[in-house]
Scaffold this motif. Structure first.
Motif, PDB file in Angstrom:
ATOM      1  N   GLU A  97       0.843  -1.185   0.000  1.00  0.00           N
ATOM      2  CA  GLU A  97       0.000   0.000   0.000  1.00  0.00           C
ATOM      3  C   GLU A  97       0.885   1.244   0.000  1.00  0.00           C
ATOM      4  O   GLU A  97       2.070   1.184   0.316  1.00  0.00           O
ATOM      5  N   SER A  98       0.291   2.379  -0.333  1.00  0.00           N
ATOM      6  CA  SER A  98       1.068   3.613  -0.411  1.00  0.00           C
ATOM      7  C   SER A  98       1.780   3.931   0.900  1.00  0.00           C
ATOM      8  O   SER A  98       2.896   4.438   0.903  1.00  0.00           O
ATOM      9  N   ARG A  99       1.142   3.598   2.016  1.00  0.00           N
ATOM     10  CA  ARG A  99       1.757   3.903   3.304  1.00  0.00           C
ATOM     11  C   ARG A  99       3.010   3.068   3.564  1.00  0.00           C
ATOM     12  O   ARG A  99       3.788   3.378   4.472  1.00  0.00           O
ATOM     13  N   ASP A 100       3.192   2.002   2.795  1.00  0.00           N
ATOM     14  CA  ASP A 100       4.361   1.134   2.977  1.00  0.00           C
ATOM     15  C   ASP A 100       5.560   1.583   2.154  1.00  0.00           C
ATOM     16  O   ASP A 100       6.652   1.033   2.294  1.00  0.00           O
ATOM     17  N   ARG A 101       5.363   2.574   1.277  1.00  0.00           N
ATOM     18  CA  ARG A 101       6.397   2.914   0.305  1.00  0.00           C
ATOM     19  C   ARG A 101       7.728   3.287   0.958  1.00  0.00           C
ATOM     20  O   ARG A 101       8.796   2.806   0.558  1.00  0.00           O
ATOM     21  N   ALA A 102       7.696   4.148   1.956  1.00  0.00           N
ATOM     22  CA  ALA A 102       8.940   4.620   2.565  1.00  0.00           C
ATOM     23  C   ALA A 102       9.733   3.465   3.173  1.00  0.00           C
ATOM     24  O   ALA A 102      10.955   3.379   3.014  1.00  0.00           O
ATOM     25  N   LYS A 103       9.044   2.579   3.849  1.00  0.00           N
ATOM     26  CA  LYS A 103       9.744   1.464   4.489  1.00  0.00           C
ATOM     27  C   LYS A 103      10.353   0.519   3.460  1.00  0.00           C
ATOM     28  O   LYS A 103      11.459   0.030   3.636  1.00  0.00           O
ATOM     29  N   ARG A 116       2.820  -3.162  -6.619  1.00  0.00           N
ATOM     30  CA  ARG A 116       1.519  -2.494  -6.727  1.00  0.00           C
ATOM     31  C   ARG A 116       1.302  -2.134  -8.190  1.00  0.00           C
ATOM     32  O   ARG A 116       2.250  -1.926  -8.950  1.00  0.00           O
TER      33      ARG A 116
END
Length: 226
Positions: A97-103, A116
């Motif tokens: 998901e977009s919220r996982d991108r940084a990690k 994705r």
């Protein structure tokens, strides 16, 4: 067994059943649009209930440091993504998901590989993004369902039993509904055609029943690393 049917045959059936053989409206072009709309709706239903039998696949070759890869132009719906590192190791990849991108991009989760889809929902060129970016050349198999078929004066419809009946009955119902005629009988006939079509598509392989896909064996895809 699949068979072909022409647009003129389907149009003639629609006019006969809707009693519009000699009527100036709807025009043949309007009926063609109705038939293609019904075909798209039917295809979506078939994908939901029997998508396994409609899918195709493409193999993408990754490049080190590259995250985004173009999918086939006829891509419509994703069925699965598999990382084929070599002949001995194949593993499913799961969506991030977009919220996982940084990690993922910063490898704060190690280098667990996920994907994705990009530019699909709004009609852009379909592509797939892999994070973290692969560190070498690998094969990524993408199983997908292609765009719904269309029918025209030059493109006949290749269909399974029930498909032609469904789209004809749907078009007939649309014509009669516009005339404020009771279409409950036609809707019942269309529902029966849908059942026939679903059975003819989904029962093509009775060797193994459908299985639940969230078991431990599938968890390998959550932990694979480049």
């Amino acid at each position: 067994m699949a068979f072909s049917v022409t647009l003129s045959t389907l149009t003639s059936r629609v006019r006969t059943l809707s009693d519009t053989v000699y009527a100036p409206t709807p025009t043949d072009a309007t009926i063609e649009g109705m038939l293609n709309k019904a075909l798209r709706d039917l295809y979506a239903k078939l994908c939901e209930g029997a998508g396994e039998f409609l899918s195709e696949n493409v193999s993408l070759i990754t490049s080190a440091g590259v995250s985004v890869y173009t999918l086939p132009s006829d891509f419509w719906q994703l069925r699965g993504v598999t990382w084929e590192r070599d002949v001995q190791f194949h593993a499913p990849l799961y969506r991030f998901e977009s919220r996982d991108r940084a990690k993922l991009a910063g490898r704060q989760w190690g280098s667990w590989a996920k994907y994705r889809l990009a530019d699909v929902a709004l009609g852009g060129a379909p592509s797939i993004e892999l994070l973290p970016a692969p560190d070498s050349a690998y094969t990524i198999r993408v199983d997908y369902i292609p765009d719904p078929p269309t029918i025209s004066s030059t493109i006949p419809l290749t269909c399974a039993p029930g498909m032609d009946d469904y789209i004809v009955l749907d078009a007939v119902g649309a014509i009669l509904a516009a005339e404020e005629t009771d279409v409950s009988v036609w809707e019942a006939k269309r529902a029966e055609a849908l059942r026939t079509c679903m059975l003819s598509v989904s029962l093509r392989d009775e060797n193994r029943n459908a299985t639940i896909s969230d078991g431990d064996a599938d968890e390998i895809g959550s932990w694979v690393t480049w």
